[in-house]
Design a protein around this motif. Structure first.
Motif, PDB file in Angstrom:
ATOM      1  N   LEU A   1     -33.651  -5.984 -31.292  1.00 50.67           N
ATOM      2  CA  LEU A   1     -34.317  -6.993 -30.479  1.00 50.67           C
ATOM      3  C   LEU A   1     -35.438  -7.559 -31.342  1.00 50.67           C
ATOM      4  CD1 LEU A   1     -33.556  -4.346 -28.579  1.00 50.67           C
ATOM      5  CD2 LEU A   1     -34.360  -5.875 -26.830  1.00 50.67           C
ATOM      6  N   ILE A   2     -35.468  -8.883 -31.481  1.00 53.26           N
ATOM      7  CA  ILE A   2     -36.461  -9.489 -32.363  1.00 53.26           C
ATOM      8  C   ILE A   2     -36.966 -10.798 -31.763  1.00 53.26           C
ATOM      9  CG2 ILE A   2     -34.678 -10.623 -33.774  1.00 53.26           C
ATOM     10  CD1 ILE A   2     -36.487 -10.089 -36.218  1.00 53.26           C
TER      11      ILE A   2
ATOM     12  N   THR B   1     -33.945 -12.852 -29.790  1.00 56.49           N
ATOM     13  CA  THR B   1     -32.580 -12.588 -30.236  1.00 56.49           C
ATOM     14  C   THR B   1     -32.238 -11.107 -30.093  1.00 56.49           C
ATOM     15  OG1 THR B   1     -32.748 -14.371 -31.856  1.00 56.49           O
ATOM     16  CG2 THR B   1     -30.987 -12.767 -32.196  1.00 56.49           C
ATOM     17  N   ILE B   2     -31.037 -10.836 -29.603  1.00 58.59           N
ATOM     18  CA  ILE B   2     -30.474  -9.482 -29.583  1.00 58.59           C
ATOM     19  C   ILE B   2     -29.254  -9.514 -30.490  1.00 58.59           C
ATOM     20  CG2 ILE B   2     -29.363  -7.684 -28.201  1.00 58.59           C
ATOM     21  CD1 ILE B   2     -30.950  -8.679 -25.782  1.00 58.59           C
TER      22      ILE B   2
ATOM     23  N   ALA C   1     -35.555  -1.752 -33.144  1.00 54.44           N
ATOM     24  CA  ALA C   1     -34.176  -1.317 -33.386  1.00 54.44           C
ATOM     25  C   ALA C   1     -33.906  -0.036 -32.615  1.00 54.44           C
ATOM     26  CB  ALA C   1     -33.927  -1.108 -34.880  1.00 54.44           C
ATOM     27  N   ALA C   2     -32.847  -0.049 -31.802  1.00 55.97           N
ATOM     28  CA  ALA C   2     -32.454   1.120 -31.012  1.00 55.97           C
ATOM     29  C   ALA C   2     -31.156   1.680 -31.581  1.00 55.97           C
ATOM     30  CB  ALA C   2     -32.293   0.742 -29.551  1.00 55.97           C
ATOM     31  N   PRO C   3     -31.240   2.735 -32.430  1.00 56.28           N
ATOM     32  CA  PRO C   3     -30.018   3.296 -33.016  1.00 56.28           C
ATOM     33  C   PRO C   3     -29.176   4.037 -31.982  1.00 56.28           C
ATOM     34  CG  PRO C   3     -32.005   4.354 -33.911  1.00 56.28           C
ATOM     35  CD  PRO C   3     -32.446   3.390 -32.875  1.00 56.28           C
ATOM     36  N   PHE C   4     -27.858   3.954 -32.170  1.00 53.66           N
ATOM     37  CA  PHE C   4     -26.956   4.682 -31.280  1.00 53.66           C
ATOM     38  C   PHE C   4     -25.731   5.149 -32.048  1.00 53.66           C
ATOM     39  CE2 PHE C   4     -25.803   0.198 -30.944  1.00 53.66           C
ATOM     40  CZ  PHE C   4     -24.413   0.199 -30.998  1.00 53.66           C
TER      41      PHE C   4
END
Length: 184
Positions: free
Chosen positions: A171-172, A157-158, A179-182
């Motif tokens: 993304l899991i 899952t995204i 976790a890609a913070p932005f």
């Protein structure tokens, strides 16, 4: 000569119809095992669309086995995952210009490399089974730590989460969460 041309035209038409039918059937079969999904994030004039295919765990060991460590992964199944943004984003202090990209990752036990590539629309692996990515077209790469999922997740899952003024792409799958913070 006229008979030959007529026969050739009919033969070509039959081949085209058969090839189209075979392509449709194979695509439908492939998608049934890893259905196509989209994840969307919207905030003001920012809209992010991610289109990806969601494989299932099916009692398999996922990261480090099905998806090998230290190897580029298409981040899903079937076609390479696409990521499109209407505004420039900042990941790890680096700028991702607005546009459409393919999303790739390099999973490792303790961290993942996230890769945005300017080529998109390709199948995720080539005929040798390797990632179908031209590294020369990478636009942005950065690393994020791996976190443990509180429970095993059966299907990749995204998703997106708002975190104050910023957000993160999550993304899991299985027991792995990245976790890609932005910011934007």
């Amino acid at each position: 000569m006229k008979k030959f041309l007529t026969f050739s035209a009919i033969a070509i038409a039959i081949i085209v119809v058969l090839a189209g039918t075979l392509f449709f059937f194979m695509r439908k079969q492939t998608k049934s095992y890893s259905p196509e999904e989209s994840a969307t994030y919207a905030d003001g004039d920012l809209k992010i669309d991610v289109i990806y295919n969601r494989p299932f765990k099916k009692n398999r060991d996922v990261f480090g086995a099905l998806v090998p460590f230290d190897t580029v992964w298409r981040t899903g199944a079937n076609e390479a995952t696409t990521f499109e943004t209407t505004k420039e984003l900042k990941f790890d202090g680096k700028t991702l210009p607005k546009g459409k990209y393919s999303l790739w990752t390099i999973p490792r036990k303790d961290s993942w490399t996230i890769i945005f590539n300017s080529e998109f629309g390709q199948w995720g692996v080539n005929f040798e089974g390797q990632a179908n990515r031209d590294a020369a077209r990478d636009v942005l790469k950065f690393d994020v730590p791996v976190l443990a999922s509180p429970q095993p997740i059966e299907q990749f899952t995204i998703s997106f989460e708002k975190t104050g003024e910023d957000a993160e792409m999550v993304l899991i799958w299985d027991t792995t969460l990245v976790a890609a913070p932005f910011s934007y």
